[in-house]
Write an enzyme that holds these catalytic residues in place. Structure first.
Site, PDB file in Angstrom:
ATOM      1  N   GLN B 220       4.029-104.130  35.020  1.00  0.00           N
ATOM      2  CA  GLN B 220       2.632-104.421  34.708  1.00  0.00           C
ATOM      3  C   GLN B 220       2.223-105.554  35.646  1.00  0.00           C
ATOM      4  O   GLN B 220       2.630-106.691  35.459  1.00  0.00           O
ATOM      5  CB  GLN B 220       2.502-104.830  33.244  1.00  0.00           C
ATOM      6  CG  GLN B 220       3.071-103.787  32.279  1.00  0.00           C
ATOM      7  CD  GLN B 220       2.153-102.594  32.082  1.00  0.00           C
ATOM      8  OE1 GLN B 220       1.010-102.743  31.658  1.00  0.00           O
ATOM      9  NE2 GLN B 220       2.643-101.397  32.415  1.00  0.00           N
ATOM     10  N   GLY B 261      -5.308-104.292  24.528  1.00  0.00           N
ATOM     11  CA  GLY B 261      -4.377-103.596  25.399  1.00  0.00           C
ATOM     12  C   GLY B 261      -4.604-103.905  26.879  1.00  0.00           C
ATOM     13  O   GLY B 261      -5.606-104.508  27.267  1.00  0.00           O
ATOM     14  N   HIS B 262      -3.708-103.419  27.714  1.00  0.00           N
ATOM     15  CA  HIS B 262      -3.797-103.717  29.146  1.00  0.00           C
ATOM     16  C   HIS B 262      -5.040-103.075  29.774  1.00  0.00           C
ATOM     17  O   HIS B 262      -5.445-101.989  29.398  1.00  0.00           O
ATOM     18  CB  HIS B 262      -2.528-103.323  29.900  1.00  0.00           C
ATOM     19  CG  HIS B 262      -2.058-101.923  29.739  1.00  0.00           C
ATOM     20  ND1 HIS B 262      -0.832-101.511  30.189  1.00  0.00           N
ATOM     21  CD2 HIS B 262      -2.626-100.833  29.166  1.00  0.00           C
ATOM     22  CE1 HIS B 262      -0.677-100.239  29.920  1.00  0.00           C
ATOM     23  NE2 HIS B 262      -1.737 -99.795  29.308  1.00  0.00           N
ATOM     24  N   ASN B 263      -5.630-103.806  30.689  1.00  0.00           N
ATOM     25  CA  ASN B 263      -6.782-103.337  31.477  1.00  0.00           C
ATOM     26  C   ASN B 263      -8.098-103.299  30.697  1.00  0.00           C
ATOM     27  O   ASN B 263      -9.116-102.847  31.244  1.00  0.00           O
ATOM     28  CB  ASN B 263      -6.553-101.934  32.077  1.00  0.00           C
ATOM     29  CG  ASN B 263      -5.248-101.808  32.814  1.00  0.00           C
ATOM     30  OD1 ASN B 263      -4.806-102.754  33.434  1.00  0.00           O
ATOM     31  ND2 ASN B 263      -4.635-100.649  32.741  1.00  0.00           N
TER      32      ASN B 263
END
Lengths: 355, 355, 355
Positions: B220, B261-263
């Site tokens: 990541q 969450g990511h992004n």
């Protein structure tokens, strides 16, 4: 530089150190994916990094895994794009296509070549507190203010994060990564287990009887077993067993803020997404997926390869390979049929019902 | 003193230090609210503090913001009550009314006069661990056992709480307040950012591919950007981006136990209430409200000023300015219409259906 | 020994130290349960421990509390089984039955005889930081790296876990157990309060007004009161009051990852199961049960002995002794009737509706 001017290219050198560059030949060999169509410079170009479609340059690699992002593929400047066969002919002419039936897996492999996991830097930080009866392999990295109590065993090349507390008797295998601020007690961990920051493993389950003057706690005398390759997300909680063990099966992955009650037993390669909860003594087979914010009551069984949808409320056993959603849980098809039916019926009653 | 005899008047001096007293003239000037009707002693009385309607005394200020509490207004002994114009004539005769179109904002301003935020007490506690390559403004307060790693930058008058861990390369602007036990990595923070205790910022997102032998992690390599004036609640978790950045827009506020969450990319002045979760790559516009325990799937877009109700399950884009609720999400009106319709229909089927 | 070969018998000596053995005479006297039928060796056998039905041996005690596990009773080797009268004749011949109307309570008592709670080991670990103006009873155990600030009072025989931070002015009664990594501020605790690891108590509530340029924080000047015998689970969060106090009533138990908003007032012996959330200013009576993942909006009242089901979304007052479930909440019977009605209706519309 103000925060608005931040560079949003991935792999910011303040946080990440990059390996490479790599030749296309090496990447093909390492991943088993197929290069097509060949470009003139395929033998000589060296790829320096990875990036998403919209920012990648001609020496960077990107990927397409979700057809939602096809418009970005058309405009990408990436030198190489990992795609499924169905999209190979959508890769722009200036880019090469690395074709594979599993683009996300090839992306994982290539990304790991450029950004390999940090290795343990052997040594105990002088601020850490290590009980003299702990047994720690000399290759282990112990970060500042970690606390490791008596009779803890830690295998080779583990990383123990800053401020983590490992209580008496805990056993940790090899190559484990324990984040910051983790609480770990009454637990046995296999190899390559990863615990993210703030995970709480091994505390008492929520077990008490109702007495005359209030609740009476029941000693919780099981433990937590995290088998090889288990991952537990940030601030997730796994209670130890009451009389049996709480077991998370090999390769299973839990996201952030997940709750696992006492005596839960989970098979291999299960996925539990963020904020889901599994109540005490429930059992999951192998390859079960529990989506975000789903909740399972206690003492039920979820079959292999079953999928439980987001926010689902599961009150009874779920058969292997079935998909359920809704609260209470029902088959996916039935749930969405019910929703559509109700919307249609309520709408058609409009004239009569509105006041 | 037993716990039953605790004094429940706010501003307990064991925990809070109070400024003031203030004259009515000063309070009117500072808040822009209007005093009506004037009381005889309006020029000379000094207000010593604030309290809720039911316990305030004649030298204290109270407020009414929720008509549910009108019965308390009738009986209050408060010397001054902040109210909306509609309730000005409901203020008892012995009290003065401070009238404003935004009572809660005036309350915020007056409460802050009496209880201003603590300022940083410059200095690094001797038990903290600071890497020699960290750059920390001399006006910063660093509390016991904090860990600040290499190449971290911290701007002026920040407070870094006890036991907080700030990993390599993190950038923190000015006047930020980082609580206790925070984990902060791979992140860039603007000014006046507040992180409450146990927040986890910047850990790996939940990203992995399915390989032959189990799951394969995907590095990541994005970061987390928290713009100016962002607040993140206790034990909330914000994963860093996978290939883009996770961005929380200026002035947005996240409550406790929230998962991002990511992004995820969030615009300005969004509100995310406790235990809500936003899945990877979803985008929010400006002034979006996500109520408690709502869940959003990944890769969707929520328009400006949209409101997502409590426990809502959002599976597709939401238009700007719309209100949705239910799981799956639908317009507020439709949801409650459906609920009412179903209740009515099921009830009327009673005779036939019961067994 | 590999992790697969782990012994799953409870009471693993690496983690637990056991008392006993105990004679049947002693156990009967201590619990008030009735031995039936008498076995020949009842006067002489000593019971050495406790275990679940499936692994208990002839010198161990087990129990049956859930009829789901009757098949295990038939095959148990346990020397003594605690059961309700209805199951006394189902206990195998080789075992004795300890009969009681409350098997789980008797189990709690016997389990506690074998596994009594750890007592405080008086003393402050040399790595802890104690402010000179803290007042700590000499019988208190303070573990590594704990931080205890000025004017904190801690009563006798408390255990303060490693890495816990107790802020200025906090009052703690006697026999409290504070886990690892707890953040505790603006709070008054009674006796025998238990806080599990990562609990966040006393931080600012989610209170702000909407100003011209964004949100304006409102000083939160109440405190948190945790009355006698309260327990708070791992990573749960309890915000302090805004102008009143947040109060958790005597004997109430909160599970992991629970959120309690500012000004919530909870009566005696309430139960809040994991991942449930209670919004600001809501009041609970005594003996209220809030099941897992339920959510309550703010400013409502839940009557004594009410039960709120899992994932329930409560938007209005709930009467004493009532059972509600669903989102929005409705009586149990009505909810399940609605679910059944909708499923039946949607199903019967199959021919017409499918496309």
């Amino acid at each position: 530089m103000s925060i608005e001017q931040e560079n949003h290219h991935p792999g910011d050198s303040r946080f990440f150190s990059k390996s490479g560059p790599y030749t296309i030949e090496y990447l093909v060999k390492e991943t088993g994916a197929q290069l097509t169509p060949p470009r003139k410079d395929v033998d000589t170009v060296e790829f320096s990094g990875i990036a998403p479609l919209q920012v990648a340059t001609s020496t960077e690699i990107s990927f397409l895994d979700n057809k939602r992002y096809l418009p970005l593929l058309a405009e990408t400047k990436a030198g190489l794009v990992i795609v499924a066969p169905a999209f190979a002919d959508k890769v722009p002419e200036a880019s090469a296509a690395l074709v594979t039936s599993n683009p996300y897996l090839v992306w994982a492999k290539i990304a790991t070549l450029f950004y390999p996991k940090d290795k343990a830097k052997p040594g105990v930080h002088p601020t850490a507190y290590i009980h003299p009866d702990a047994v720690i392999d000399p290759s282990v990295e112990v970060q500042p203010f970690a606390v490791i109590m008596n009779n803890v065993h830690i295998g080779k090349e583990c990383i123990i994060g800053a401020h983590t507390v490992i209580e008496q008797g805990v056993q940790i295998g090899e190559y484990c990564r324990i984040g910051n601020h983790v609480s770990l007690s009454h637990a046995v961990l296999g190899d390559r287990v990863t615990l993210y920051s703030g995970a709480r493993i091994g505390q008492d389950g929520f077990g008490f009887a109702v007495g005359d003057k209030g609740f009476v706690s029941i000693p919780q005398i099981g433990k937590v077993v995290l088998q090889n390759d288990v991952e537990v997300g940030a601030n997730s909680t796994i209670d130890r067993g009451s009389v049996r063990d709480t077991i998370i099966g090999e390769g299973s992955r839990l996201d952030n803020l997940v709750q696992i009650g006492h005596n839960v037993q989970m098979g291999r390669c299960c996925i539990v997404v963020s904020q889901a909860g599994i109540s005490g003594s429930t059992q999951l087979g192998d390859f079960v997926t529990i989506a975000a914010q789903a909740g399972l009551i206690g003492h039920i069984h979820i079959g292999d390869h079953a999928r439980v949808g987001a926010q689902c409320g599961v009150m009874s056993d779920v058969e292997a390979k079935s998909d359920v959603i809704g609260s209470p849980a029902m088959p996916f098809k039935e749930f969405f049929k019910n929703v559509a039916f109700l919307r249609r019926m309520a709408k058609s009653s409009k004239g009569k019902e509105d006041n």
